[in-house]
Design a protein around this motif. Structure first.
Motif, PDB file in Angstrom:
ATOM      1  N   MET A   1      16.731 -30.051 -39.484  1.00 45.31           N
ATOM      2  CA  MET A   1      17.175 -31.377 -38.616  1.00 45.31           C
ATOM      3  C   MET A   1      15.925 -31.710 -37.759  1.00 45.31           C
ATOM      4  SD  MET A   1      19.872 -32.036 -39.628  1.00 45.31           S
ATOM      5  CE  MET A   1      21.449 -32.452 -38.759  1.00 45.31           C
ATOM      6  N   VAL A   2      15.188 -30.862 -37.178  1.00 49.78           N
ATOM      7  CA  VAL A   2      13.896 -31.570 -36.481  1.00 49.78           C
ATOM      8  C   VAL A   2      12.760 -31.946 -37.414  1.00 49.78           C
ATOM      9  CG1 VAL A   2      11.861 -30.630 -35.225  1.00 49.78           C
ATOM     10  CG2 VAL A   2      14.099 -29.764 -34.495  1.00 49.78           C
TER      11      VAL A   2
ATOM     12  N   HIS B   1      14.325 -35.530 -38.649  1.00 61.35           N
ATOM     13  CA  HIS B   1      13.957 -36.308 -37.614  1.00 61.35           C
ATOM     14  C   HIS B   1      12.352 -36.662 -37.377  1.00 61.35           C
ATOM     15  CE1 HIS B   1      15.440 -38.023 -33.914  1.00 61.35           C
ATOM     16  NE2 HIS B   1      14.329 -38.113 -33.474  1.00 61.35           N
TER      17      HIS B   1
ATOM     18  N   SER C   1      11.176 -38.914 -40.586  1.00 59.89           N
ATOM     19  CA  SER C   1      11.553 -40.051 -40.636  1.00 59.89           C
ATOM     20  C   SER C   1      10.822 -41.003 -39.668  1.00 59.89           C
ATOM     21  CB  SER C   1      13.264 -40.087 -40.087  1.00 59.89           C
ATOM     22  OG  SER C   1      14.033 -39.357 -41.231  1.00 59.89           O
ATOM     23  N   ALA C   2      10.745 -40.390 -38.386  1.00 65.08           N
ATOM     24  CA  ALA C   2       9.792 -41.217 -37.602  1.00 65.08           C
ATOM     25  C   ALA C   2       8.391 -41.438 -38.053  1.00 65.08           C
ATOM     26  CB  ALA C   2       9.546 -40.324 -36.178  1.00 65.08           C
TER      27      ALA C   2
ATOM     28  N   LEU D   1      17.602 -40.549 -38.051  1.00 63.31           N
ATOM     29  CA  LEU D   1      17.069 -40.569 -36.635  1.00 63.31           C
ATOM     30  C   LEU D   1      18.221 -40.646 -35.928  1.00 63.31           C
ATOM     31  CD1 LEU D   1      14.014 -42.881 -36.467  1.00 63.31           C
ATOM     32  CD2 LEU D   1      14.006 -40.513 -36.491  1.00 63.31           C
TER      33      LEU D   1
ATOM     34  N   THR E   1      20.248 -37.210 -37.012  1.00 65.17           N
ATOM     35  CA  THR E   1      19.458 -35.727 -36.314  1.00 65.17           C
ATOM     36  C   THR E   1      19.351 -35.589 -35.067  1.00 65.17           C
ATOM     37  OG1 THR E   1      17.410 -37.022 -36.841  1.00 65.17           O
ATOM     38  CG2 THR E   1      18.615 -35.599 -38.752  1.00 65.17           C
ATOM     39  N   GLY E   2      18.919 -36.722 -34.265  1.00 65.38           N
ATOM     40  CA  GLY E   2      18.606 -36.680 -32.795  1.00 65.38           C
ATOM     41  C   GLY E   2      19.969 -36.496 -32.220  1.00 65.38           C
TER      42      GLY E   2
END
Length: 156
Positions: A9-10, A13, A16-17, A66, A69-70
């Motif tokens: 997940m991290v 995230h 994606s960023a 984002l 996951t965030g």
């Protein structure tokens, strides 16, 4: 909670960023100056229309990833907003602002630029491209700040 799942997940995230902000950096810092130097408005706006048509669907997917996951990390791993540092609050706020700016780009100047190109109204297409450039510049700065917060904010 599985450390492998948390790592996935991290990773999603962060990737994606990186794709979103990296795409804006490349477009703004490399393609934009080259296109402005080499192409007249009809060719330049058409190039950008085609580029945005390929990049913007990725951004819509990135927005979903984002957010998912965030929020999963905030609530599933840390137990809520009260248990995360100020850097996460700022990261979330800036991310939401960036998403709102992207939605504005997509539904306002980008839509109007496409209509102007279809009508071969090149001055209007160029004006709309200028608006998009300004908003992407703002989002790029916000994205770089957000990445800095996400990666180093807990140490400030």
């Amino acid at each position: 909670m599985s450390s492998v799942l948390i790592s996935v997940m991290v990773g999603l995230h962060a990737l994606s960023a990186a794709v979103w902000v990296g795409g804006m950096f490349f477009a703004y810092m490399a393609v934009r100056p080259a296109a402005a130097k080499l192409l007249a408005v009809p060719e330049r706006t058409t190039l950008w229309q085609n580029s945005f048509a390929r990049f913007f669907p990725w951004v819509w997917g990135i927005v979903v990833i984002l957010l998912a996951t965030g929020f999963w990390l905030i609530f599933g791993v840390y137990g809520g907003m009260g248990n995360v540092g100020a850097h996460v609050h700022w990261m979330l706020l800036l991310g939401l602002v960036m998403m709102a700016i992207f939605a504005h780009i997509y539904f306002a100047p980008y839509r109007r630029m496409r209509k102007a190109i279809a009508a071969q109204d090149w001055p209007e297409a160029g004006r709309r491209l200028g608006q998009i450039r300004m908003f992407i510049g703002i989002n790029l700065v916000l994205g770089l700040i957000t990445i800095a917060l996400g990666t180093g904010g807990r140490y400030w």
